[in-house]
Motif scaffolding. Sequence first.
Motif, mmCIF file in Angstrom:
data_model
loop_
_atom_site.group_PDB
_atom_site.id
_atom_site.type_symbol
_atom_site.label_atom_id
_atom_site.label_comp_id
_atom_site.label_asym_id
_atom_site.label_seq_id
_atom_site.Cartn_x
_atom_site.Cartn_y
_atom_site.Cartn_z
ATOM 1 N N VAL A 1 1.014 -1.277 -0.009
ATOM 2 C CA VAL A 1 0.097 0.086 -0.112
ATOM 3 C C VAL A 1 0.685 1.390 -0.050
ATOM 4 C CG1 VAL A 1 -1.868 1.264 1.256
ATOM 5 C CG2 VAL A 1 -1.812 -1.201 1.391
ATOM 6 N N LEU A 2 0.559 2.159 -0.848
ATOM 7 C CA LEU A 2 1.643 3.186 -1.053
ATOM 8 C C LEU A 2 0.573 4.396 -0.789
ATOM 9 C CD1 LEU A 2 3.082 2.644 -4.490
ATOM 10 C CD2 LEU A 2 3.915 2.351 -2.373
ATOM 11 N N GLN A 3 1.204 5.580 -0.136
ATOM 12 C CA GLN A 3 0.404 6.583 0.362
ATOM 13 C C GLN A 3 0.040 7.738 -0.959
ATOM 14 O OE1 GLN A 3 2.606 8.853 3.434
ATOM 15 N NE2 GLN A 3 1.931 7.189 4.793
ATOM 16 N N SER A 4 0.680 7.517 -1.960
ATOM 17 C CA SER A 4 0.530 8.322 -3.263
ATOM 18 C C SER A 4 0.332 7.471 -4.626
ATOM 19 C CB SER A 4 1.493 9.244 -3.475
ATOM 20 O OG SER A 4 1.221 10.048 -4.645
ATOM 21 N N VAL A 5 -0.490 7.755 -5.164
ATOM 22 C CA VAL A 5 -0.899 6.970 -6.547
ATOM 23 C C VAL A 5 0.085 7.530 -7.779
ATOM 24 C CG1 VAL A 5 -2.941 5.771 -5.865
ATOM 25 C CG2 VAL A 5 -2.912 8.002 -6.906
ATOM 26 N N ASP A 6 0.559 8.701 -7.251
ATOM 27 C CA ASP A 6 1.627 9.278 -8.127
ATOM 28 C C ASP A 6 2.931 8.768 -8.055
ATOM 29 O OD1 ASP A 6 -0.796 10.819 -9.290
ATOM 30 O OD2 ASP A 6 -0.243 12.361 -7.951
ATOM 31 N N VAL A 7 3.268 8.058 -7.128
ATOM 32 C CA VAL A 7 4.661 7.300 -7.132
ATOM 33 C C VAL A 7 4.881 6.569 -8.340
ATOM 34 C CG1 VAL A 7 6.156 5.873 -5.877
ATOM 35 C CG2 VAL A 7 4.328 7.407 -4.492
ATOM 36 N N ALA A 8 6.121 6.825 -8.932
ATOM 37 C CA ALA A 8 6.728 6.348 -10.133
ATOM 38 C C ALA A 8 7.287 4.823 -9.501
ATOM 39 C CB ALA A 8 7.792 6.932 -10.738
ATOM 40 N N VAL A 9 6.888 3.852 -10.236
ATOM 41 C CA VAL A 9 7.262 2.239 -10.002
ATOM 42 C C VAL A 9 7.997 1.903 -11.174
ATOM 43 C CG1 VAL A 9 5.575 1.980 -8.169
ATOM 44 C CG2 VAL A 9 5.026 1.571 -10.535
ATOM 45 N N GLY A 10 8.982 1.000 -11.146
ATOM 46 C CA GLY A 10 9.588 0.329 -12.162
ATOM 47 C C GLY A 10 8.885 -1.134 -12.209
ATOM 48 N N LEU A 11 8.739 -1.597 -13.121
ATOM 49 C CA LEU A 11 8.499 -3.355 -13.469
ATOM 50 C C LEU A 11 9.271 -4.092 -14.136
ATOM 51 C CD1 LEU A 11 4.522 -2.698 -14.327
ATOM 52 C CD2 LEU A 11 5.523 -2.913 -12.078
ATOM 53 N N SER A 12 9.610 -5.198 -13.680
ATOM 54 C CA SER A 12 10.531 -6.228 -14.047
ATOM 55 C C SER A 12 12.093 -5.419 -14.132
ATOM 56 C CB SER A 12 10.324 -6.533 -15.636
ATOM 57 O OG SER A 12 9.145 -7.364 -15.465
ATOM 58 N N CYS A 13 12.592 -5.175 -12.978
ATOM 59 C CA CYS A 13 13.849 -4.777 -12.995
ATOM 60 C C CYS A 13 15.096 -5.400 -12.541
ATOM 61 C CB CYS A 13 13.640 -3.506 -11.673
ATOM 62 S SG CYS A 13 12.323 -2.172 -11.996
ATOM 63 N N SER A 14 16.124 -5.029 -12.735
ATOM 64 C CA SER A 14 17.482 -5.726 -12.612
ATOM 65 C C SER A 14 18.685 -4.790 -12.285
ATOM 66 C CB SER A 14 17.867 -6.797 -13.552
ATOM 67 O OG SER A 14 18.147 -5.933 -14.661
ATOM 68 N N PRO A 15 19.287 -5.054 -11.374
ATOM 69 C CA PRO A 15 20.295 -4.025 -11.150
ATOM 70 C C PRO A 15 21.595 -3.865 -12.250
ATOM 71 C CG PRO A 15 20.606 -5.964 -9.658
ATOM 72 C CD PRO A 15 19.441 -6.083 -10.502
ATOM 73 N N ILE A 16 22.300 -2.647 -12.219
ATOM 74 C CA ILE A 16 23.139 -2.275 -12.989
ATOM 75 C C ILE A 16 24.186 -1.779 -11.944
ATOM 76 C CG2 ILE A 16 24.081 -0.753 -14.745
ATOM 77 C CD1 ILE A 16 21.340 -0.201 -15.723
ATOM 78 N N THR A 17 25.426 -2.478 -12.061
ATOM 79 C CA THR A 17 26.459 -2.221 -11.260
ATOM 80 C C THR A 17 27.604 -1.479 -11.645
ATOM 81 O OG1 THR A 17 27.322 -4.391 -11.781
ATOM 82 C CG2 THR A 17 25.788 -4.506 -9.805
ATOM 83 N N VAL A 18 28.423 -1.002 -10.970
ATOM 84 C CA VAL A 18 29.477 -0.302 -11.604
ATOM 85 C C VAL A 18 30.479 -0.960 -11.920
ATOM 86 C CG1 VAL A 18 31.397 1.359 -10.635
ATOM 87 C CG2 VAL A 18 29.031 1.326 -9.695
ATOM 88 N N ILE A 19 30.910 -2.156 -11.832
ATOM 89 C CA ILE A 19 31.863 -3.094 -12.311
ATOM 90 C C ILE A 19 31.230 -3.642 -13.511
ATOM 91 C CG2 ILE A 19 33.051 -3.078 -10.192
ATOM 92 C CD1 ILE A 19 32.194 -5.902 -9.615
ATOM 93 N N GLY A 20 30.125 -3.813 -14.026
ATOM 94 C CA GLY A 20 29.571 -4.446 -15.326
ATOM 95 C C GLY A 20 28.998 -5.776 -15.060
#
Length: 112
Positions: A61-80
């Motif tokens: 449950v979010l306090q605001s429906v205007d919050v941006a959410v990302g779907l199907s995400c994976s991390p990008i790291t500094v070392i590749g």
Amino acid sequence: MFAKLLTMASIAILAVATPTPGGGGGSVSGSCSTGPIQCCNTVQKASDPAAAGILALLGIVLQSVDVAVGLSCSPITVIGVGNGGSCNANAVCCEDNSHGGIISIGCVPVTL
């Protein structure tokens, strides 16, 4: 000599991962203070039907429906590791990445 090289490499990685003060406005230039930058297939408002459905299934449950959410995400790291340091979808910095890549909450775009 090896210890000195390791120390310098650690300092360089920390310098890259540390956000600069006074930032704001959406573009963070490759840094993210909440964890690794995420590469998400889509980024949309929490009120969008696809995002709202996933949030409901996970019991989030979010306090605001205007919050941006990302779907199907994976991390990008500094070392590749991960996505090889690049993102062909949406590179974002999100406040909450604790849902196994299904959804990330509070996302803002970053420039890689």
